[in-house]
Motif scaffolding. Sequence first.
Motif, PDB file in Angstrom:
ATOM      1  N   TYR A 389     -12.927  -8.775   0.680  1.00 33.25           N
ATOM      2  CA  TYR A 389     -12.624  -7.380   0.981  1.00 33.25           C
ATOM      3  C   TYR A 389     -13.945  -6.625   1.105  1.00 33.25           C
ATOM      4  N   LYS A 390     -14.072  -5.787   2.135  1.00 31.28           N
ATOM      5  CA  LYS A 390     -15.276  -4.991   2.338  1.00 31.28           C
ATOM      6  C   LYS A 390     -14.898  -3.522   2.475  1.00 31.28           C
ATOM      7  N   MET A 391     -15.631  -2.680   1.802  1.00 38.62           N
ATOM      8  CA  MET A 391     -15.473  -1.230   1.930  1.00 38.62           C
ATOM      9  C   MET A 391     -16.798  -0.661   2.427  1.00 38.62           C
ATOM     10  N   VAL A 392     -16.756   0.036   3.549  1.00 40.10           N
ATOM     11  CA  VAL A 392     -17.947   0.639   4.131  1.00 40.10           C
ATOM     12  C   VAL A 392     -17.892   2.137   3.886  1.00 40.10           C
ATOM     13  N   VAL A 393     -18.918   2.683   3.237  1.00 37.49           N
ATOM     14  CA  VAL A 393     -18.938   4.111   2.918  1.00 37.49           C
ATOM     15  C   VAL A 393     -20.172   4.755   3.546  1.00 37.49           C
ATOM     16  N   ALA A 394     -20.089   6.073   3.779  1.00 31.97           N
ATOM     17  CA  ALA A 394     -21.203   6.784   4.415  1.00 31.97           C
ATOM     18  C   ALA A 394     -21.417   8.128   3.742  1.00 31.97           C
ATOM     19  N   GLY A 395     -22.690   8.546   3.729  1.00 29.06           N
ATOM     20  CA  GLY A 395     -23.047   9.860   3.212  1.00 29.06           C
ATOM     21  C   GLY A 395     -23.204   9.887   1.704  1.00 29.06           C
ATOM     22  N   PRO A 396     -23.777  10.946   1.176  1.00 24.32           N
ATOM     23  CA  PRO A 396     -23.976  11.057  -0.269  1.00 24.32           C
ATOM     24  C   PRO A 396     -22.670  11.106  -1.049  1.00 24.32           C
ATOM     25  N   GLU A 397     -21.583  11.557  -0.404  1.00 19.88           N
ATOM     26  CA  GLU A 397     -20.286  11.606  -1.085  1.00 19.88           C
ATOM     27  C   GLU A 397     -19.577  10.256  -1.033  1.00 19.88           C
ATOM     28  N   GLU A 398     -20.182   9.294  -0.317  1.00 18.38           N
ATOM     29  CA  GLU A 398     -19.609   7.946  -0.165  1.00 18.38           C
ATOM     30  C   GLU A 398     -18.174   8.004   0.371  1.00 18.38           C
ATOM     31  N   ARG A 399     -18.029   8.684   1.499  1.00 19.52           N
ATOM     32  CA  ARG A 399     -16.718   8.708   2.154  1.00 19.52           C
ATOM     33  C   ARG A 399     -16.425   7.337   2.749  1.00 19.52           C
ATOM     34  N   VAL A 400     -15.231   6.838   2.533  1.00 21.40           N
ATOM     35  CA  VAL A 400     -14.851   5.520   3.045  1.00 21.40           C
ATOM     36  C   VAL A 400     -14.594   5.627   4.542  1.00 21.40           C
ATOM     37  N   VAL A 401     -15.414   4.941   5.330  1.00 16.92           N
ATOM     38  CA  VAL A 401     -15.283   4.996   6.784  1.00 16.92           C
ATOM     39  C   VAL A 401     -14.749   3.689   7.363  1.00 16.92           C
ATOM     40  N   GLY A 402     -14.608   2.654   6.520  1.00 20.82           N
ATOM     41  CA  GLY A 402     -14.071   1.387   7.006  1.00 20.82           C
ATOM     42  C   GLY A 402     -13.608   0.491   5.885  1.00 20.82           C
ATOM     43  N   LEU A 403     -12.503  -0.195   6.102  1.00 18.02           N
ATOM     44  CA  LEU A 403     -12.013  -1.218   5.186  1.00 18.02           C
ATOM     45  C   LEU A 403     -11.700  -2.474   5.995  1.00 18.02           C
ATOM     46  N   GLN A 415      -2.080  -1.442   5.193  1.00 18.32           N
ATOM     47  CA  GLN A 415      -1.373  -0.281   5.720  1.00 18.32           C
ATOM     48  C   GLN A 415      -1.492   0.943   4.811  1.00 18.32           C
ATOM     49  N   ALA A 416      -1.238   0.767   3.513  1.00 15.89           N
ATOM     50  CA  ALA A 416      -1.338   1.898   2.591  1.00 15.89           C
ATOM     51  C   ALA A 416      -2.787   2.358   2.449  1.00 15.89           C
ATOM     52  N   ALA A 417      -3.717   1.408   2.398  1.00 13.61           N
ATOM     53  CA  ALA A 417      -5.126   1.773   2.248  1.00 13.61           C
ATOM     54  C   ALA A 417      -5.634   2.523   3.472  1.00 13.61           C
ATOM     55  N   ALA A 418      -5.058   2.243   4.650  1.00 12.03           N
ATOM     56  CA  ALA A 418      -5.475   2.925   5.871  1.00 12.03           C
ATOM     57  C   ALA A 418      -5.206   4.426   5.788  1.00 12.03           C
ATOM     58  N   ILE A 419      -4.186   4.810   5.037  1.00  3.79           N
ATOM     59  CA  ILE A 419      -3.898   6.238   4.846  1.00  3.79           C
ATOM     60  C   ILE A 419      -5.071   6.915   4.151  1.00  3.79           C
ATOM     61  N   ALA A 420      -5.646   6.228   3.173  1.00  4.55           N
ATOM     62  CA  ALA A 420      -6.777   6.787   2.433  1.00  4.55           C
ATOM     63  C   ALA A 420      -7.992   6.952   3.337  1.00  4.55           C
ATOM     64  N   VAL A 421      -8.225   5.991   4.221  1.00  2.13           N
ATOM     65  CA  VAL A 421      -9.365   6.094   5.140  1.00  2.13           C
ATOM     66  C   VAL A 421      -9.124   7.219   6.140  1.00  2.13           C
ATOM     67  N   LYS A 422      -7.896   7.297   6.645  1.00  2.00           N
ATOM     68  CA  LYS A 422      -7.544   8.367   7.590  1.00  2.00           C
ATOM     69  C   LYS A 422      -7.696   9.738   6.936  1.00  2.00           C
ATOM     70  N   ALA A 423      -7.407   9.821   5.646  1.00  2.00           N
ATOM     71  CA  ALA A 423      -7.504  11.095   4.911  1.00  2.00           C
ATOM     72  C   ALA A 423      -8.927  11.407   4.460  1.00  2.00           C
ATOM     73  N   LYS A 424      -9.870  10.514   4.808  1.00  2.00           N
ATOM     74  CA  LYS A 424     -11.296  10.717   4.508  1.00  2.00           C
ATOM     75  C   LYS A 424     -11.577  10.762   3.008  1.00  2.00           C
ATOM     76  N   LEU A 425     -10.914   9.902   2.270  1.00  2.00           N
ATOM     77  CA  LEU A 425     -11.160   9.832   0.833  1.00  2.00           C
ATOM     78  C   LEU A 425     -12.481   9.118   0.550  1.00  2.00           C
ATOM     79  N   THR A 426     -12.942   9.224  -0.658  1.00  2.00           N
ATOM     80  CA  THR A 426     -14.236   8.668  -1.036  1.00  2.00           C
ATOM     81  C   THR A 426     -14.071   7.425  -1.907  1.00  2.00           C
ATOM     82  N   LYS A 427     -15.198   6.757  -2.110  1.00  2.00           N
ATOM     83  CA  LYS A 427     -15.208   5.598  -3.007  1.00  2.00           C
ATOM     84  C   LYS A 427     -14.752   6.021  -4.400  1.00  2.00           C
ATOM     85  N   GLN A 428     -15.132   7.204  -4.833  1.00  2.00           N
ATOM     86  CA  GLN A 428     -14.730   7.680  -6.156  1.00  2.00           C
ATOM     87  C   GLN A 428     -13.222   7.846  -6.241  1.00  2.00           C
TER      88      GLN A 428
END
Length: 448
Positions: A389-403, A415-428
Amino acid sequence: MAQFDYDLFVIGAGSGGVRASRIAASHGARVAVAEEHRVGGTCVIRGCVPKKLLVYGSHFAEDLKDAQRFGWTTEGATFDWNILRDNVAAEVNRLEGLYGQTLGSNKVEIFHERAVLTGTNSVQLSSGRTISAANILIATGAWPSVPDIPGAGHGITSNEVFSLPELPKRAVIAGGGYIANEFAGIFNELGVKVNLVTHGDRVLRSYDDEIVDKLVQISRHKRIVIRFNFRFKSIIKQDDGSLLIENTDGSTIETDLLLWAIGRTPHTIGLGLEDIGVQLGKDGAVMVGEDNRSNVPSIYAVGDVTNRVQLTPIAIREGHAFADSVFGNNPRTVNYECIPTAVFSNPPIASVGLTEAEARAQHADVKVYKSDFRAMKNVLADRNERALYKMVVAGPEERVVGLHLIGPDSGEILQAAAIAVKAKLTKQDFDDTVALHPSMSEELVLMK
């Protein structure tokens, strides 16, 4: 609109055409649809539905072997291709009937014949009848591509693969996309000796490199032969019925079946689009704007025939948006960002958002979190196959931009995790979510 026979005439009863027809009719439009093959289109009849059923069927080969480690006796288990093939065909027939019922219950008239355009507001059926419509929607999908090389006709495509009279002993699958990799896994598990050949130096180019490398490694471990930079010269049918495939470098492969899976071309040949001035792309795709309208105001197109994103859920959304916009007084467009996708290979891949390479090209501050593990089932089964599993994050807030996932049930998990990426959630946000234990999906919130 009373001057026309219909408010909307749809050519093609696949996923996009059926959804557009149903929604337009629900808004009060008089709708008809013509389908020259079978109602349901590529996905239902000769694509994702029957293919996924074959994936399920092929997995029992490994499941039966693994079951012994869980205390089950499976001695004497046998496989019958005819039973699987015929049961899959029966399910396809059932779904085709349901699609027809859906159209009928919404008072959509179905013409089971080919239709071609004869004007900006008219079509002609193969029976000779001419029909007029205020709006015409092209939803004819795409068709498997076959290269122009000597003997190419000895191969088959995904259109024919579901009705094979028997399984071959050897198969060459040409292509590097999802269809090629999925059928490589299916045939291999069913006991076919598989060669996967592609003209490039990679497979699944749109997916994360590290995830794809993992699939190639596992596929080869499962004894699938993968050959890169393979250039077809010719295909010769031999006296015993087998095929001799010649590479431009002089090497050859003997096989019993050649499956072309090198891409899909928009299905617009002979529809009369050029004759009425509809702009087509170099691949024959209908060129449309965000509103799905072509350069001819009364002609629209949705789905694979536009060659924007060749995915069933996208065709459905485009068809729905078109119907709402034109007939429902609710103008809207489809958002093509952050589309989750899956390859039902063995093991499956699932992805949403930016790959690591894409993220580094677009963002200055990128970090990657990973989890490399063995699924619990594989541990007890003594199967040394690891998930990644890979999580790609960007920026100082570590927004998840790819799973990006490879491992059992990846498509179901993403499918469920894609909702979190679409909602621009962060690693935190992921870290703050309690793990569901024991499960593979908990790795999404435990990555370090």
